[in-house]
Design a protein around this motif. Structure first.
Motif, short mmCIF file in Angstrom:
data_model
loop_
_atom_site.label_atom_id
_atom_site.label_comp_id
_atom_site.label_asym_id
_atom_site.label_seq_id
_atom_site.Cartn_x
_atom_site.Cartn_y
_atom_site.Cartn_z
N ARG A 268 28.86 41.98 -23.01
CA ARG A 268 27.59 41.37 -22.61
C ARG A 268 27.72 39.93 -22.12
O ARG A 268 27.11 39.56 -21.11
CB ARG A 268 26.58 41.47 -23.76
N PRO A 269 28.49 39.06 -22.79
CA PRO A 269 28.65 37.71 -22.25
C PRO A 269 29.29 37.68 -20.87
O PRO A 269 28.88 36.91 -20.00
CB PRO A 269 29.53 37.02 -23.30
N VAL A 270 30.30 38.54 -20.65
CA VAL A 270 30.96 38.59 -19.34
C VAL A 270 29.98 39.07 -18.28
O VAL A 270 29.89 38.50 -17.17
CB VAL A 270 32.19 39.52 -19.40
N LEU A 271 29.22 40.11 -18.59
CA LEU A 271 28.24 40.63 -17.64
C LEU A 271 27.18 39.58 -17.32
O LEU A 271 26.85 39.35 -16.15
CB LEU A 271 27.58 41.88 -18.21
N SER A 272 26.66 38.92 -18.34
CA SER A 272 25.61 37.92 -18.10
C SER A 272 26.16 36.72 -17.33
O SER A 272 25.47 36.17 -16.47
CB SER A 272 25.00 37.46 -19.43
N ALA A 273 27.42 36.33 -17.61
CA ALA A 273 28.01 35.20 -16.89
C ALA A 273 28.14 35.50 -15.41
O ALA A 273 27.87 34.65 -14.55
CB ALA A 273 29.37 34.85 -17.49
N ASN A 274 28.57 36.71 -15.08
CA ASN A 274 28.73 37.07 -13.67
C ASN A 274 27.39 37.22 -12.96
O ASN A 274 27.26 36.84 -11.80
CB ASN A 274 29.57 38.34 -13.55
N ALA A 275 26.40 37.76 -13.66
CA ALA A 275 25.06 37.84 -13.07
C ALA A 275 24.51 36.44 -12.83
O ALA A 275 23.92 36.16 -11.77
CB ALA A 275 24.13 38.63 -14.00
N PHE A 276 24.70 35.56 -13.80
CA PHE A 276 24.22 34.19 -13.65
C PHE A 276 24.94 33.49 -12.50
O PHE A 276 24.31 32.81 -11.68
CB PHE A 276 24.44 33.41 -14.96
N ALA A 277 26.27 33.64 -12.42
CA ALA A 277 27.04 32.99 -11.36
C ALA A 277 26.60 33.46 -9.99
O ALA A 277 26.45 32.65 -9.05
CB ALA A 277 28.53 33.27 -11.56
N GLN A 408 31.38 33.47 -5.12
CA GLN A 408 31.54 33.49 -3.67
C GLN A 408 30.57 34.46 -3.02
O GLN A 408 29.95 34.15 -2.00
CB GLN A 408 32.98 33.86 -3.32
N LEU A 409 30.44 35.65 -3.61
CA LEU A 409 29.51 36.63 -3.06
C LEU A 409 28.08 36.11 -3.14
O LEU A 409 27.30 36.28 -2.20
CB LEU A 409 29.64 37.95 -3.83
N GLY A 410 27.73 35.48 -4.25
CA GLY A 410 26.39 34.92 -4.38
C GLY A 410 26.10 33.89 -3.33
O GLY A 410 25.01 33.87 -2.73
N GLY A 411 27.06 33.00 -3.07
CA GLY A 411 26.86 31.98 -2.04
C GLY A 411 26.61 32.59 -0.67
O GLY A 411 25.71 32.16 0.06
N SER A 412 27.40 33.59 -0.31
CA SER A 412 27.23 34.24 1.00
C SER A 412 25.90 34.99 1.08
O SER A 412 25.20 34.93 2.09
CB SER A 412 28.39 35.22 1.25
N ALA A 457 13.55 30.44 -7.08
CA ALA A 457 13.35 31.77 -7.67
C ALA A 457 14.68 32.38 -8.12
O ALA A 457 14.76 33.03 -9.17
CB ALA A 457 12.67 32.68 -6.65
N LEU A 458 15.75 32.13 -7.36
CA LEU A 458 17.06 32.66 -7.73
C LEU A 458 17.58 32.01 -9.01
O LEU A 458 18.16 32.68 -9.87
CB LEU A 458 18.05 32.44 -6.58
N LEU A 459 17.39 30.69 -9.15
CA LEU A 459 17.83 30.02 -10.38
C LEU A 459 17.01 30.50 -11.58
O LEU A 459 17.55 30.69 -12.68
CB LEU A 459 17.69 28.51 -10.22
N ALA A 460 15.71 30.68 -11.37
CA ALA A 460 14.87 31.18 -12.46
C ALA A 460 15.29 32.60 -12.85
O ALA A 460 15.32 32.96 -14.04
CB ALA A 460 13.40 31.16 -12.05
N ALA A 461 15.64 33.42 -11.85
CA ALA A 461 16.11 34.79 -12.13
C ALA A 461 17.43 34.75 -12.90
O ALA A 461 17.67 35.59 -13.78
CB ALA A 461 16.28 35.56 -10.82
N ALA A 462 18.29 33.79 -12.59
CA ALA A 462 19.55 33.65 -13.33
C ALA A 462 19.28 33.34 -14.80
O ALA A 462 19.92 33.91 -15.70
CB ALA A 462 20.40 32.55 -12.70
#
Length: 509
Positions: A268-277, A408-412, A457-462
């Protein structure tokens, strides 16, 4: 800065500066050429539409090879991967600065991106395995995160200053002395890898599939300014990416030694970290882009002045990183990620409400930059910690590659979506590009304001994603024990209070 004790062997004190240099350079070169693009186009004779490939070539190679670069650190050795990445990055920077044709510069930028894809994951891996969980690792991760954010902001600043005073070639050549110094320090300051088990094998099929899939995905997103979302070119490229990445997932589920163990995402921490990133980078990268446009197209700042206007963001990131490094053990990863994400969203809302033709530096740039950057800076320590929580030492490169790929994917993705949104708002007012009259500037500002609202909105979703997904408790006043805590223990000599016992005998190399 980490303060090694007297028991630290000579050179180990240079480990963290080397890793911070990695993060700074990788982020710097994502943005440093942006302001120099017009001069590059004029000098080398780029054709219409081809100039964007100076940026895209780096992004494609970097994004496409991150997963492979992260796994190479586990397979070939962290020290070897770091030194090889520096060598490739520095050589490509030199060749790019000496380029005489568009093709030479684009090729150099692609090779530079490949070097960065080896460097970025190994830096986080070396921090994770060499610094004890707790205050030492928190300080290192805080500096690591601040170096990355500063690299992006300083890239905009330095790009304007270097282009104006030393010419566009200097934005490439400036990397060379920095890389040479880092190589010298790395050879003496990064511990040698020692293998304690059988040599693992590289998952060649998985590497080919994920590299092709990520490249196609980044390419499809990067070209949405040229090809509409509904065009056959975009749909075909993104469709191919989905097929390739789905095939990668199937292959990895059947491999004994996968490039990416899919079970990591059940953590769960790994999943949440990647979703947040992914979500945070989507908003952050786009906000950088639109701030630069607002300064130059609406407020009529020159390149040097526009670059200097990013200084408040640099200050805020450092402040946020210091805050999180000092409080993460007490409050835990989840609380800091949620707080930082919401504070970053508040800063972007402030941007959205104040970017107009009559805006001022203090009210429209400095104030919202400080609020947003403090929030973003607060996220780096808990993000790095969560992304490797419960991960065995031999898979830290894998986890680091996954986190960097998400960023990187999030930035693009964020940039592609929000550019489309902003263009739609501006186009609805009958303005298709920069305009010198007040109506044109107003239409551009409206588009940028809408994009900043999307970034918020993206930061709030994170923040929301972390609140829902991250469920691992951390005891007040002490770090939670995870399997990684025990995986990193071995019989090697303790090197000091701040350096993990595994610093001289990591498990692979």
């Amino acid at each position: 800065m980490v303060n090694p004790t007297d028991s630290t062997p000579p050179g180990a004190r240079w480990l963290l500066p080397v890793l911070l240099t990695v993060q700074f350079l990788v982020s710097l070169d994502m943005s440093v050429v942006n302001i120099a693009l017009p001069d590059i186009g004029d000098d080398l004779g780029f054709g219409p539409g081809s100039l964007l490939w100076v940026v895209n070539a780096y992004a494609l190679a970097f994004g496409g090879l991150l997963m492979l670069g992260g796994r190479l650190a586990d397979l070939a050795g962290r020290r070897r991967t770091l030194i090889a990445g520096f060598a490739v990055f520095g050589a490509a920077s030199l060749l790019g600065g000496l380029a005489q044709t568009p093709g030479q510069l684009i090729a150099a930028r692609a090779v530079q991106g490949a070097g960065a894809a080896a460097l970025a994951p190994v830096a986080l891996t070396l921090i994770t395995v060499n610094y004890r969980a707790g205050a030492a690792r928190s300080r290192a991760l805080g500096l690591w995160g601040a170096a990355g954010a500063l690299g992006g902001a300083v890239g905009v600043m330095a790009g304007g200053l270097l282009t104006e005073w030393a010419g566009w070639r200097s934005v490439m050549l400036i990397n060379v002395p920095v890389v040479l110094a880092a190589l010298v320090l790395a050879r003496g300051g990064v511990p040698h890898d020692r293998r304690t088990g059988p040599a693992p094998r590289l998952d060649v099929v998985g590497a080919l599939l994920v590299t092709a899939g990520m490249t196609a995905l980044v390419l499809g997103l990067a070209r949405t300014e040229t090809y509409a979302w509904g065009s056959g070119t975009t749909l075909g490229t993104l469709g191919a990416a989905v097929v390739l990445l789905a095939a990668f997932a199937v292959v990895e589920s059947r491999r004994r030694e996968p490039l990416l163990r899919l079970g990591l995402l059940r953590n769960r921490p790994v999943l949440s970290a990647n979703a947040f990133a992914l979500l945070m980078s989507s908003g952050q990268f786009a906000a950088f882009y639109f701030t630069s446009l607002y300064l130059q197209e609406v407020m009529a700042y020159g390149s040097t002045r526009a670059g200097a206007a990013f200084l408040p963001f640099c200050v805020g990131v450092v402040a946020g990183s210091v805050i999180s490094a000092r409080t993460v053990v007490r409050f835990g990863e989840r609380a800091l990620l949620v707080t930082g994400g919401l504070l970053g969203a508040a800063g972007f809302v402030w941007f959205a409400l104040t970017v107009d033709p009559g805006g001022t530096f203090l009210g429209s740039i400095a104030g919202p930059s400080l609020v947003a950057s403090v929030g973003i800076g607060m996220c780096f320590v808990p993000l790095g910690t969560a992304a490797t929580s419960g991960v065995a030492a031999e898979e830290t490169g894998m986890a680091s590659g996954l986190l960097n790929s998400s960023r990187q994917l999030g930035g693009s993705l964020g940039l592609a979506v929000l550019v489309t949104v902003a263009s739609g708002v501006t186009g609805a007012a009958g303005v298709t590009g920069a305009a010198g009259n007040s109506r044109g500037r107003g239409a551009l500002a409206d588009g940028y304001a809408t994009a900043f609202g999307g970034a918020a909105a993206l930061l709030a979703a994170a923040a929301l994603a972390t609140a829902v997904l991250h469920r691992v408790p951390t005891r007040t006043g002490r770090p939670a024990k995870t399997p990684a805590t025990y995986a990193q223990k071995d019989s090697s000599k303790n090197l000091g209070d701040d350096v993990d016992p595994g610093v001289s005998r990591s498990t692979h190399g």
